[in-house]
Each structure stands twice: as structure tokens, then as C-alpha cells.
Design a protein around this motif. Structure first.
Motif, PDB file in Angstrom:
ATOM      1  N   PHE A  85      87.052  11.248  -6.321  1.00 20.13           N
ATOM      2  CA  PHE A  85      86.660   9.928  -6.805  1.00 20.13           C
ATOM      3  C   PHE A  85      86.131   9.985  -8.238  1.00 20.13           C
ATOM      4  O   PHE A  85      86.079   8.961  -8.918  1.00 20.13           O
ATOM      5  CB  PHE A  85      85.604   9.312  -5.875  1.00 20.13           C
ATOM      6  CG  PHE A  85      84.365  10.148  -5.710  1.00 20.13           C
ATOM      7  CD1 PHE A  85      83.277   9.963  -6.542  1.00 20.13           C
ATOM      8  CD2 PHE A  85      84.295  11.120  -4.718  1.00 20.13           C
ATOM      9  CE1 PHE A  85      82.138  10.727  -6.390  1.00 20.13           C
ATOM     10  CE2 PHE A  85      83.153  11.892  -4.568  1.00 20.13           C
ATOM     11  CZ  PHE A  85      82.080  11.705  -5.403  1.00 20.13           C
ATOM     12  N   HIS A  86      85.759  11.178  -8.714  1.00 18.36           N
ATOM     13  CA  HIS A  86      85.255  11.297 -10.079  1.00 18.36           C
ATOM     14  C   HIS A  86      86.370  11.218 -11.126  1.00 18.36           C
ATOM     15  O   HIS A  86      86.083  10.958 -12.291  1.00 18.36           O
ATOM     16  CB  HIS A  86      84.481  12.614 -10.246  1.00 18.36           C
ATOM     17  CG  HIS A  86      83.172  12.627  -9.515  1.00 18.36           C
ATOM     18  ND1 HIS A  86      82.081  11.920  -9.951  1.00 18.36           N
ATOM     19  CD2 HIS A  86      82.789  13.249  -8.371  1.00 18.36           C
ATOM     20  CE1 HIS A  86      81.069  12.115  -9.113  1.00 18.36           C
ATOM     21  NE2 HIS A  86      81.468  12.915  -8.150  1.00 18.36           N
ATOM     22  N   ALA A 147      87.479  13.552 -20.358  1.00 21.15           N
ATOM     23  CA  ALA A 147      86.812  14.762 -20.835  1.00 21.15           C
ATOM     24  C   ALA A 147      85.297  14.629 -20.716  1.00 21.15           C
ATOM     25  O   ALA A 147      84.602  15.566 -20.284  1.00 21.15           O
ATOM     26  CB  ALA A 147      87.212  15.042 -22.282  1.00 21.15           C
ATOM     27  N   HIS A 148      84.763  13.470 -21.088  1.00 17.37           N
ATOM     28  CA  HIS A 148      83.318  13.253 -20.979  1.00 17.37           C
ATOM     29  C   HIS A 148      82.869  13.256 -19.520  1.00 17.37           C
ATOM     30  O   HIS A 148      81.831  13.859 -19.190  1.00 17.37           O
ATOM     31  CB  HIS A 148      82.947  11.923 -21.629  1.00 17.37           C
ATOM     32  CG  HIS A 148      81.489  11.581 -21.480  1.00 17.37           C
ATOM     33  ND1 HIS A 148      80.509  12.157 -22.261  1.00 17.37           N
ATOM     34  CD2 HIS A 148      80.849  10.730 -20.620  1.00 17.37           C
ATOM     35  CE1 HIS A 148      79.328  11.683 -21.906  1.00 17.37           C
ATOM     36  NE2 HIS A 148      79.511  10.809 -20.920  1.00 17.37           N
ATOM     37  N   GLU A 149      83.631  12.615 -18.643  1.00 26.08           N
ATOM     38  CA  GLU A 149      83.265  12.571 -17.229  1.00 26.08           C
ATOM     39  C   GLU A 149      83.333  13.948 -16.579  1.00 26.08           C
ATOM     40  O   GLU A 149      82.486  14.303 -15.767  1.00 26.08           O
ATOM     41  CB  GLU A 149      84.182  11.591 -16.490  1.00 26.08           C
ATOM     42  CG  GLU A 149      83.856  10.129 -16.745  1.00 26.08           C
ATOM     43  CD  GLU A 149      82.470   9.760 -16.267  1.00 26.08           C
ATOM     44  OE1 GLU A 149      82.151   9.995 -15.088  1.00 26.08           O
ATOM     45  OE2 GLU A 149      81.681   9.259 -17.083  1.00 26.08           O
ATOM     46  N   ARG A 150      84.338  14.733 -16.926  1.00 25.45           N
ATOM     47  CA  ARG A 150      84.440  16.099 -16.403  1.00 25.45           C
ATOM     48  C   ARG A 150      83.248  16.934 -16.854  1.00 25.45           C
ATOM     49  O   ARG A 150      82.680  17.710 -16.090  1.00 25.45           O
ATOM     50  CB  ARG A 150      85.737  16.748 -16.875  1.00 25.45           C
ATOM     51  CG  ARG A 150      87.000  16.261 -16.215  1.00 25.45           C
ATOM     52  CD  ARG A 150      87.155  16.784 -14.780  1.00 25.45           C
ATOM     53  NE  ARG A 150      86.346  16.042 -13.816  1.00 25.45           N
ATOM     54  CZ  ARG A 150      86.006  16.501 -12.625  1.00 25.45           C
ATOM     55  NH1 ARG A 150      86.389  17.708 -12.240  1.00 25.45           N
ATOM     56  NH2 ARG A 150      85.300  15.772 -11.810  1.00 25.45           N
ATOM     57  N   TYR A 151      82.895  16.790 -18.131  1.00 21.45           N
ATOM     58  CA  TYR A 151      81.747  17.524 -18.669  1.00 21.45           C
ATOM     59  C   TYR A 151      80.464  17.121 -17.935  1.00 21.45           C
ATOM     60  O   TYR A 151      79.681  17.973 -17.510  1.00 21.45           O
ATOM     61  CB  TYR A 151      81.633  17.225 -20.155  1.00 21.45           C
ATOM     62  CG  TYR A 151      80.365  17.741 -20.812  1.00 21.45           C
ATOM     63  CD1 TYR A 151      80.250  19.066 -21.214  1.00 21.45           C
ATOM     64  CD2 TYR A 151      79.285  16.876 -21.043  1.00 21.45           C
ATOM     65  CE1 TYR A 151      79.090  19.528 -21.822  1.00 21.45           C
ATOM     66  CE2 TYR A 151      78.128  17.328 -21.642  1.00 21.45           C
ATOM     67  CZ  TYR A 151      78.036  18.654 -22.042  1.00 21.45           C
ATOM     68  OH  TYR A 151      76.891  19.102 -22.630  1.00 21.45           O
ATOM     69  N   LYS A 302      90.746  23.318 -10.630  1.00 16.86           N
ATOM     70  CA  LYS A 302      92.146  23.274 -11.044  1.00 16.86           C
ATOM     71  C   LYS A 302      92.532  21.898 -11.568  1.00 16.86           C
ATOM     72  O   LYS A 302      93.380  21.784 -12.452  1.00 16.86           O
ATOM     73  CB  LYS A 302      93.054  23.670  -9.880  1.00 16.86           C
ATOM     74  CG  LYS A 302      92.990  25.158  -9.553  1.00 16.86           C
ATOM     75  CD  LYS A 302      94.001  25.545  -8.504  1.00 16.86           C
ATOM     76  CE  LYS A 302      93.967  27.050  -8.267  1.00 16.86           C
ATOM     77  NZ  LYS A 302      94.961  27.475  -7.260  1.00 16.86           N
ATOM     78  N   VAL A 303      91.933  20.851 -11.036  1.00 14.57           N
ATOM     79  CA  VAL A 303      92.212  19.514 -11.566  1.00 14.57           C
ATOM     80  C   VAL A 303      91.724  19.403 -13.002  1.00 14.57           C
ATOM     81  O   VAL A 303      92.373  18.781 -13.855  1.00 14.57           O
ATOM     82  CB  VAL A 303      91.553  18.431 -10.673  1.00 14.57           C
ATOM     83  CG1 VAL A 303      90.041  18.590 -10.620  1.00 14.57           C
ATOM     84  CG2 VAL A 303      91.916  17.047 -11.179  1.00 14.57           C
ATOM     85  N   THR A 304      90.585  20.061 -13.295  1.00 13.77           N
ATOM     86  CA  THR A 304      90.089  20.059 -14.674  1.00 13.77           C
ATOM     87  C   THR A 304      91.021  20.838 -15.583  1.00 13.77           C
ATOM     88  O   THR A 304      91.277  20.419 -16.725  1.00 13.77           O
ATOM     89  CB  THR A 304      88.676  20.675 -14.719  1.00 13.77           C
ATOM     90  OG1 THR A 304      87.820  19.945 -13.835  1.00 13.77           O
ATOM     91  CG2 THR A 304      88.107  20.611 -16.118  1.00 13.77           C
TER      92      THR A 304
END
Length: 377
Positions: A85-86, A147-151, A302-304
Motif C-alpha cells: 500500500f506504500h 523516491a521520497h516515499e521509499r526513503y 526488490k520493489v525498491t
């Protein structure tokens, strides 16, 4: 009698030869006759010369359409992907934007290759180019948001910290009460609106322009930048601002993903040391459990990795497009070469190959694709 006949025959040949030269428009520079051609014949010859560019755009459109449709269906219909969901909402919106590019913008650009000097609809020209600029800008912005949300997510998960802004506390408090899906839908909506506003100048500087074909005596019409806006202070300044905006987006993405990779590397080194400790204590089965759990955590990124590849691909296509623009602006001999034409179309590569990066570098995405066809939810 014979002299008269010979004189008449000679005079007839001279007049006939002169008429042939006049009809063929003798070229004094090459001393070769240049036959007149129609606009359709000229465009067909240009199409034959640019067949590789035409095929390249067709392939990008087909790959992107199929890939982005699959990505949307996988994230919407397969329940296993709901756990993400992220990134689920952001990746879905990115795929919708890329799909619009593949179904609307790329076919229009393909038609302009075939009918390069016969475009007559000014409204269609402006609308297609406006949609193209909007979708490309939206793609850059959504990749930056991802990119910001992953970080933020990875740092808050692994380090137990929240890397958010400290100002606008009421807005942040309100946003925290909302679901992640709602936040991302709101952000993507704002991204689309911003891209629509940024691309408004396209309606002014782009249109149908009458051009003269130098190699012939023909005139045609192209969908291009209007003559009155081809200065550095108009189209040049706007293009420079858009290019700088895209470069800043990619720099921010590179910084965030570099910090993520550093953190993942540190976690990986910790897991390696934990594995070494576990191998020394094989007699105690309970000591092996933390390492197995850690391996599962590493596998979740792996999604990242696939999103990093997609962002890098977008950046490479942006650089290739910039090189093509530089060749055109410098009036290089390679300006009309096929390789430069492909460079000018390379901006669409990321729109088509983002789903390919998901499929190659993400095991869970591949499993979800199989479940989609096997009707397993």
C-alpha cells in the motif's frame, strides 16, 4: 532538296532538346535533370528514409501499452499486491500516465513521421503536444514522489524514525489521520494539476507552421514551434526551465535512493555478520531464526530496486533526449541523421519500459502476473 530536309530535321532536334531541358529543370550545379515531385512522393521517400524511427516508435507504443495495462491490472486485481500500500497507488497512477503517453502521444508522433509535411489540424497538433508535455512532466514528478516515499518508509521502518517536515503542523496532523492510499491519491492529483499548468505555454508556442522544402519547390505544413517563438527568450527559455526542472527531480531521486542503498547495504552487512555468528553456533537452533527473518526483510526491497531501475531509465532517456536537442540547436551535420531522430524520440523510453523493469527485477510482480492469468487472487 536534301539540304532543306537536313536543316529542318536539325532544327526539329534542337527545339525538341531545348524543350526537354526546360521541362526537366536542368540543375546547373550538377548538370543533371531534376524532375519535379509531388508532396506525397516526397513524404513517402522521407518515410522510407526514416523507417527505423517509425518502427522504433511503433515498438515503444506496443510494449508500453501492453506493459502498463498489465501493471494496472496486477496492482488493482491481485490481492497479494495490496500489501504494497506504500507504493501501490503511486505505481498505479504512474502506469496510467505512461499508458496515456503510449496510447495518445506516441501514435501522434508516429503519424507525424509519415505525414511530416501534411499536418493541417492546428487543434490536434496543440492538444497532442500539450498532452505529451503533461504526461512526461507528471511521470517525472510521480517518480520523485515515489523516491521520497521509499526513503521515508524504509528509514522509518529500519531506524524507527520519521523523516518528515516540521512546519505546517496542522496539515501534517490532518494528513496523518488519512490512509496512505488517500494521501497518495491527493498527491498524484496535485501532480497532474501542476503538470497541466506547467504545460500551458505549449498551446502558444506550438502550432501548424508552413515550411518550404529546400530540396524541392514544394511547401508543406508541420506541427512544430511557431517562427515567432523560436528565440532564446521564448521557446528556448521555456525548454531550459523544463529541462532544469527535470534535472532537479532526478538529482533529488538520486540522493534519496543513494541514502536508501546505503541503509540497505548496512543492513545486509549486519545480516552477514549475524549469519557468521549463527554458523559458529549451529548446535543452538534458536540462534538461526534471526538471520532467516532478516533475509526476508532484505528480500522485501526488490520493489525498491525495480523502482530505482525505472528512475535510472527515465534519467538516461532524458539525457539522450538532451543530446538530441543539443545536436539540433548546434545545426550539426547529424541534425537530419536517423540516429539523432532516435535520440529525439528516446524521451518515451521510460514510459514504455517501466513495466519491463518491474517484471525483470521484482519476483513478486512476476508471480502476480501469473496469478492474474490463472485467476488466482
Amino acid at each position: 532538296m536534301e539540304e532543306t530536309t537536313a536543316f529542318v530535321v536539325f532544327k526539329f532536334k534542337e527545339v525538341n532538346y531545348s524543350s526537354i531541358l526546360a521541362a526537366s529543370h536542368l540543375n546547373t550545379s550538377t548538370s543533371m535533370p531534376v524532375t519535379s515531385t509531388s508532396l506525397g512522393d516526397f513524404e513517402y521517400n522521407e518515410f522510407i528514409r526514416r523507417w527505423f524511427e517509425f518502427s522504433f516508435m511503433i515498438c515503444l507504443s506496443l510494449i508500453g501499452s501492453v506493459g502498463n495495462v498489465h501493471t494496472i491490472l496486477v496492482y488493482v486485481r491481485v490481492k497479494d499486491m495490496h500489501e504494497r500500500f506504500h507504493v501501490r497507488t503511486l505505481v498505479t497512477w504512474l502506469s496510467v500516465v505512461d499508458l496515456i503517453t503510449c496510447l495518445v502521444v506516441m501514435p501522434f508522433e508516429t503519424v507525424t513521421i509519415r505525414l511530416n509535411h501534411s499536418m493541417t489540424s492546428n487543434a490536434l497538433c496543440k492538444l497532442a503536444r500539450y498532452i505529451g508535455h503533461t504526461t512526461i512532466t507528471s511521470s517525472w514528478l510521480i517518480l520523485t514522489v515515489i523516491a521520497h516515499e521509499r526513503y521515508r518508509k524504509i528509514y522509518s521502518t529500519l531506524l524507527g524514525t520519521y523523516s518528515g517536515p516540521c512546519s505546517c503542523r496542522k496539515l501534517i496532523s490532518w494528513m496523518r489521520l488519512k490512509s496512505t492510499s488517500f494521501k497518495h491519491r491527493l498527491i498524484c492529483t496535485l501532480v497532474i494539476i501542476s503538470s497541466l499548468l506547467i504545460s500551458i505555454p505549449i498551446f502558444v508556442i506550438i502550432g501548424i507552421e508552413q515550411v518550404e522544402i529546400k530540396s524541392t519547390l514544394l511547401n508543406g505544413t508541420q506541427c512544430t514551434t511557431l517562427k515567432q517563438y523560436r528565440s532564446i527568450l521564448s521557446a528556448g527559455l521555456y525548454s531550459g526551465m523544463i529541462g532544469m526542472f527535470g534535472l532537479l527531480c532526478f538529482i533529488y531521486c538520486a540522493y534519496r535512493y543513494w541514502k536508501i542503498l546505503q541503509l540497505i547495504h548496512k543492513q545486509y552487512e549486519k545480516e552477514k555478520r549475524r549469519k557468521a555468528d549463527c554458523s559458529e553456533m549451529k548446535h543452538n537452533a534458536e540462534e538461526e531464526q534471526p538471520f532467516n527473518s532478516g533475509c526476508c526483510n532484505i528480500g522485501r526491497y526488490k520493489v525498491t530496486v525495480s523502482l530505482i531501475i525505472a528512475t535510472g531509465l527515465s534519467f538516461c532517456s532524458f539525457i539522450l533526449f538532451t543530446i538530441g536537442i543539443a545536436i539540433v540547436m548546434s545545426d550539426s551535420p547529424l541534425k537530419n541523421h536517423t540516429s539523432n531522430a532516435v535520440l529525439m524520440r528516446s524521451l518515451f523510453i521510460n514510459n514504455a519500459f517501466n513495466p519491463v523493469s518491474y517484471f525483470i527485477f521484482d519476483d513478486k510482480f512476476r508471480c502476480a502476473c501469473r496469478k492474474l492469468y490463472m485467476k488466482q487472487k
